[in-house]
Write a protein that holds these residues in place. Structure first.
Motif, mmCIF file in Angstrom:
data_model
loop_
_atom_site.group_PDB
_atom_site.id
_atom_site.type_symbol
_atom_site.label_atom_id
_atom_site.label_comp_id
_atom_site.label_asym_id
_atom_site.label_seq_id
_atom_site.Cartn_x
_atom_site.Cartn_y
_atom_site.Cartn_z
ATOM 1 N N GLY A 1 103.055 -38.212 64.736
ATOM 2 C CA GLY A 1 102.399 -39.015 64.182
ATOM 3 C C GLY A 1 100.778 -39.671 64.914
ATOM 4 N N LEU A 2 100.694 -39.108 65.926
ATOM 5 C CA LEU A 2 99.579 -39.297 66.573
ATOM 6 C C LEU A 2 98.101 -39.414 65.836
ATOM 7 N N GLN A 3 97.552 -40.511 65.754
ATOM 8 C CA GLN A 3 96.477 -40.946 64.972
ATOM 9 C C GLN A 3 95.304 -41.135 65.572
ATOM 10 N N PHE A 4 95.316 -41.348 67.179
ATOM 11 C CA PHE A 4 94.079 -41.707 67.644
ATOM 12 C C PHE A 4 94.104 -41.082 69.208
ATOM 13 N N TYR A 5 93.429 -40.460 69.511
ATOM 14 C CA TYR A 5 93.132 -39.904 71.164
ATOM 15 C C TYR A 5 91.763 -40.250 71.622
ATOM 16 N N GLY A 6 91.784 -40.801 72.477
ATOM 17 C CA GLY A 6 90.385 -41.026 73.328
ATOM 18 C C GLY A 6 90.600 -40.551 74.779
ATOM 19 N N ALA A 7 89.686 -40.050 75.370
ATOM 20 C CA ALA A 7 89.961 -39.738 76.713
ATOM 21 C C ALA A 7 88.496 -39.478 77.494
ATOM 22 N N ALA A 8 88.540 -39.875 78.871
ATOM 23 C CA ALA A 8 87.365 -39.705 79.721
ATOM 24 C C ALA A 8 87.744 -38.664 80.891
ATOM 25 N N PRO A 9 86.818 -37.874 81.278
ATOM 26 C CA PRO A 9 87.462 -36.877 82.361
ATOM 27 C C PRO A 9 87.601 -37.655 83.756
ATOM 28 N N LEU A 10 88.523 -37.025 84.472
ATOM 29 C CA LEU A 10 88.474 -37.753 85.962
ATOM 30 C C LEU A 10 87.748 -36.594 86.536
ATOM 31 N N THR A 11 86.697 -37.102 87.368
ATOM 32 C CA THR A 11 85.693 -36.094 87.998
ATOM 33 C C THR A 11 85.649 -36.344 89.688
ATOM 34 N N THR A 12 85.899 -35.461 90.461
ATOM 35 C CA THR A 12 85.677 -35.873 91.975
ATOM 36 C C THR A 12 84.373 -36.184 92.387
ATOM 37 N N ILE B 1 89.542 -32.919 87.501
ATOM 38 C CA ILE B 1 91.080 -32.789 87.836
ATOM 39 C C ILE B 1 91.873 -33.202 86.648
ATOM 40 N N GLY B 2 91.505 -33.785 85.512
ATOM 41 C CA GLY B 2 92.287 -34.062 84.510
ATOM 42 C C GLY B 2 91.397 -35.124 83.550
ATOM 43 N N ALA B 3 92.195 -36.021 82.742
ATOM 44 C CA ALA B 3 91.559 -37.126 81.955
ATOM 45 C C ALA B 3 92.366 -38.274 81.927
ATOM 46 N N LEU B 4 91.570 -39.429 81.646
ATOM 47 C CA LEU B 4 92.328 -40.703 81.583
ATOM 48 C C LEU B 4 92.351 -40.714 80.041
ATOM 49 N N CYS B 5 93.650 -40.723 79.272
ATOM 50 C CA CYS B 5 93.625 -40.725 78.066
ATOM 51 C C CYS B 5 94.531 -42.010 77.423
ATOM 52 N N ILE B 6 93.945 -42.510 75.921
ATOM 53 C CA ILE B 6 94.734 -43.309 75.335
ATOM 54 C C ILE B 6 95.347 -42.755 74.085
ATOM 55 N N SER C 1 86.280 -43.987 86.134
ATOM 56 C CA SER C 1 85.597 -43.902 87.476
ATOM 57 C C SER C 1 86.368 -44.787 88.621
ATOM 58 N N PHE C 2 87.056 -45.981 88.285
ATOM 59 C CA PHE C 2 87.834 -46.733 88.991
ATOM 60 C C PHE C 2 89.158 -46.074 89.593
ATOM 61 N N VAL C 3 89.809 -45.242 88.534
ATOM 62 C CA VAL C 3 90.609 -44.464 89.036
ATOM 63 C C VAL C 3 90.404 -43.418 89.953
ATOM 64 N N MET C 4 89.388 -42.803 89.749
ATOM 65 C CA MET C 4 88.948 -41.521 90.719
ATOM 66 C C MET C 4 88.465 -42.481 92.155
#
Length: 56
Positions: A3-14, A20-25, A46-49
Motif C-alpha cells: 500500500g505504498l502511497q508516497f515516495y520521495g528521494a534525494a540522491p547521495l552523491t560523493t 552511491i544511493g538515495a535518501l528515501c522517505i 547533503s548532511f548524510v554524505m
C-alpha cells in the motif's frame, strides 16, 4: 511495504560526483511534497554524505 502511497528521494552523491544511493522517505498515506520539503530532503542528503565522507 504494501500500500505504498508516497515516495520521495534525494540522491547521495560523493564529492567526486559518484551517486552511491538515495535518501528515501515513504508512507502508506498520500502526501503533498512541496518545494520546501524537497529542499529539506536535499539538505538532509547533503548532511548524510558529509557524515559518510568524514567518517570514511
Amino acid at each position: 511495504m504494501n500500500g505504498l502511497q508516497f515516495y520521495g528521494a534525494a540522491p547521495l552523491t560523493t564529492s567526486r560526483g559518484c551517486n552511491i544511493g538515495a535518501l528515501c522517505i515513504v508512507d502508506k498515506e498520500p502526501r503533498e511534497f512541496t518545494e520546501s520539503d524537497q529542499k529539506t530532503l536535499a539538505s538532509l542528503a547533503s548532511f548524510v554524505m558529509a557524515e559518510i565522507e568524514n567518517n570514511a
